[in-house]
Design a protein around this motif. Structure first.
Motif, mmCIF file in Angstrom:
data_model
loop_
_atom_site.group_PDB
_atom_site.id
_atom_site.type_symbol
_atom_site.label_atom_id
_atom_site.label_comp_id
_atom_site.label_asym_id
_atom_site.label_seq_id
_atom_site.Cartn_x
_atom_site.Cartn_y
_atom_site.Cartn_z
ATOM 1 N N UNK A 361 10.099 -23.723 -10.377
ATOM 2 C CA UNK A 361 10.360 -24.642 -9.262
ATOM 3 C C UNK A 361 9.623 -24.175 -8.017
ATOM 4 N N UNK A 362 9.619 -22.865 -7.771
ATOM 5 C CA UNK A 362 8.894 -22.322 -6.616
ATOM 6 C C UNK A 362 7.407 -22.648 -6.689
ATOM 7 N N UNK A 363 6.869 -22.817 -7.903
ATOM 8 C CA UNK A 363 5.464 -23.180 -8.059
ATOM 9 C C UNK A 363 5.121 -24.518 -7.428
ATOM 10 N N UNK A 364 6.126 -25.373 -7.240
ATOM 11 C CA UNK A 364 5.890 -26.674 -6.603
ATOM 12 C C UNK A 364 5.543 -26.546 -5.125
ATOM 13 N N UNK A 365 5.730 -25.365 -4.550
ATOM 14 C CA UNK A 365 5.330 -25.156 -3.157
ATOM 15 C C UNK A 365 3.816 -25.253 -3.000
ATOM 16 N N UNK A 366 3.080 -25.233 -4.107
ATOM 17 C CA UNK A 366 1.625 -25.326 -4.041
ATOM 18 C C UNK A 366 1.091 -26.732 -3.905
ATOM 19 N N UNK A 367 1.947 -27.769 -3.972
ATOM 20 C CA UNK A 367 1.445 -29.137 -3.829
ATOM 21 C C UNK A 367 1.055 -29.391 -2.379
ATOM 22 N N UNK A 368 0.116 -30.327 -2.175
ATOM 23 C CA UNK A 368 -0.369 -30.605 -0.824
ATOM 24 C C UNK A 368 -0.153 -32.044 -0.412
ATOM 25 N N UNK A 372 -1.920 -33.258 -5.615
ATOM 26 C CA UNK A 372 -0.974 -32.324 -6.223
ATOM 27 C C UNK A 372 -0.195 -32.942 -7.347
ATOM 28 N N UNK A 373 -0.569 -34.165 -7.781
ATOM 29 C CA UNK A 373 0.177 -34.826 -8.849
ATOM 30 C C UNK A 373 0.105 -34.019 -10.139
ATOM 31 N N UNK A 374 -1.083 -33.450 -10.437
ATOM 32 C CA UNK A 374 -1.230 -32.686 -11.664
ATOM 33 C C UNK A 374 -0.383 -31.418 -11.618
ATOM 34 N N UNK A 375 -0.453 -30.701 -10.482
ATOM 35 C CA UNK A 375 0.364 -29.498 -10.345
ATOM 36 C C UNK A 375 1.847 -29.839 -10.441
ATOM 37 N N UNK A 376 2.252 -30.939 -9.798
ATOM 38 C CA UNK A 376 3.656 -31.349 -9.851
ATOM 39 C C UNK A 376 4.077 -31.645 -11.289
ATOM 40 N N UNK A 377 3.203 -32.352 -12.045
ATOM 41 C CA UNK A 377 3.529 -32.695 -13.428
ATOM 42 C C UNK A 377 3.678 -31.439 -14.276
ATOM 43 N N UNK A 444 9.028 -29.777 0.870
ATOM 44 C CA UNK A 444 8.762 -28.348 0.694
ATOM 45 C C UNK A 444 10.010 -27.508 1.004
ATOM 46 N N UNK A 445 10.775 -27.915 2.014
ATOM 47 C CA UNK A 445 12.010 -27.197 2.332
ATOM 48 C C UNK A 445 12.997 -27.275 1.183
#
Length: 474
Positions: A361-368, A372-377, A444-445
């Motif tokens: 879940x913390x990895x989702x902090x990398x979306x911009x 970031x759709x691919x990272x989110x998926x 992000x929060x």
């Protein structure tokens, strides 16, 4: 061949372990029970994408749309413990079949709704039917399939379909609403009932406690009232925040009633919830893990839906496809997790799953903001695999070593944890994303707080289950 539903008495040597392979009849029983659970999970999400069209058709305001969700959540969460106990006393199969009939009739009413009142009545009755189906279905599963490889496999399949039902509902909701209109989402649930209900009476074994203690009416009134008030307060807070007088009053009333419930249970000769059961480490910490994994993952799905559609500008259909990847990986995880549990135990699997869910879940902090759709998926799909591990292992942990006569109580706690977790996550954290002016910053929060809560729960559950709390949990 009939399934052996007996269990060795506590304190006696167990008989030979049941084989992991299921008979043909056992597979049909598992199909009926899992199909019903899948149907209820589908109901949680299939309507979400259709809400705007539903509002325009029936004349529901934007604030009124919240009640399309709340009308279901109130009875489905509030009556779980009560119906779990009624099933124990008067027959789990009987109440399960009643719940299916109520759910099917309510789905038909919601499909044919002619105004907001008729639709919300249908949703409330759906929730009431779900409150009968979920605890009795879980009790029938745990009493039908002996503790060991068969139960591990059955709960693995059930947990997979539970997670998949939520995801499939999001994808189907978008497709069906675009092609057939919002009423088709409720009609689908009616069709599900017509498939499951005719099969259930002949296949399912009846199951109840051998004695017939009197029903704990004071406990039933206080816990049902407390849960109803608490769910109402948190659901309303998701829409208007915690500053409203009605939210604060019902929140205080709900907590007070639950405190009275604990006191009543400590004195009643046949309590709705056995407090000694809650002192079992496996029950207490298993349910804590379940509460956290459900509440935090439902929150992540909610805020990611906002992020994908309102920050990145994806369509509802494209957003559903992102979560479709999550569903595919959840199916894969469902085939792997029971084997992991068999090798390492439910306790270790639960702790590792919670820690993995928090880290991913913390990895989702990398979306911009711009992409970031691919990272989110990828991140949400991997986190969901860990989430499924937690779902399966928390159910096994919290029901292991509990006698058949108390399985309704144990599974009632498990399913109440599930329903309350799904209900409270979004009001508690989702408001952080929607009340500020910067949606992306709010998302992000929420992600950061969500990840921290899951990681902390993983550590706490690991420490809490270090002492002996049941053979299967070790």
């Amino acid at each position: 061949m009939a399934i052996d539903t007996s269990a060795p008495a506590r304190g006696t040597a167990p008989g030979p372990a049941a084989p992991a392979r299921l008979t043909g009849r056992a597979r049909l029983i598992l199909f009926v029970l899992c199909a019903a659970q899948f149907m209820v999970a589908l109901d949680f999400s299939v309507l979400n994408v259709a809400l705007p069209e539903l509002g325009r058709d029936l004349g529901l305001s934007r604030s009124g749309l919240q009640w399309a969700v709340t009308a279901f959540a109130l009875p489905s969460g509030g009556f779980l413990l009560l119906f779990g106990r009624i099933g124990d006393l008067f027959g789990r199969k009987r109440l399960f079949l009643t719940g299916l009939a109520v759910f099917g009739a309510a789905s038909l009413l919601a499909t044919l709704a002619w105004d907001p009142a008729s639709f919300l009545a249908g949703r409330a009755l759906q929730g009431l039917g779900a409150a009968m189906i979920v605890p009795t279905g879980m009790s029938l599963l745990t009493t039908t399939f002996p503790e060991g490889p068969q139960r591990d496999r059955a709960l693995g399949i059930s947990g997979t379909l539970l997670s998949l039902g939520f995801t499939v509902g999001m994808v189907l909701g978008g497709v069906m609403t675009d092609v057939l209109g919002w009423r088709s989402t409720m009609g689908l649930l009616t069709l599900f009932t017509l498939v499951v209900l005719p099969l259930a009476p002949r296949l399912l074994p009846e199951s109840r406690t051998p004695d017939r203690p009197r029903l704990d009416v004071p406990g039933a009134v206080t816990v049902t009232g407390g849960l109803l008030a608490l769910i109402y307060a948190l659901s309303t807070a998701a829409e208007r925040g915690f500053g409203g007088a009605d939210v604060l009053v019902t929140l205080v009333v709900g907590l007070a009633l639950l405190a009275v419930f604990v006191r009543v249970e400590s004195r009643h000769p046949a309590p709705l919830v056995s407090l000694p059961m809650l002192r079992r480490r496996t029950v207490a910490f298993g349910n804590l893990g379940g509460l956290v994994t459900f509440s935090m993952m439902s929150t992540i799905v909610f805020v990611l839906t906002l992020y994908l559609q309102e920050v990145l500008g994806l369509s509802a259909f494209a957003t559903g496809l992102v979560f479709g990847v999550q569903g595919v990986l959840s199916v894969f995880a469902g085939t792997v997790v029971p084997k992991v549990v068999g090798r390492f135990g439910a306790r270790r699997t639960l702790v590792v799953s919670l820690l993995a869910q928090g880290l991913l879940t913390a990895g989702l902090l990398g979306v911009g903001r711009g992409g970031g759709a691919l990272l989110a998926a990828v991140a949400v799909s991997l986190a969901s695999m860990a989430h499924l591990g937690a779902i399966i292992s928390y159910g096994l942990t919290a029901t292991s070593g509990v006698p058949d006569g108390e399985q309704g109580l144990a599974t009632g706690l498990v399913t109440t944890t599930q329903q309350v977790g799904i209900t409270i996550g979004i009001p508690l954290l989702g408001v952080l994303a929607t009340t500020g002016g910067d949606l992306f910053g709010g998302v992000r929060t929420v992600v950061a707080v969500d990840a921290a809560v899951v990681l902390a729960a993983g550590v706490l559950v690991g420490l809490g289950l270090r002492s002996r709390g049941g053979a299967r949990a070790e």
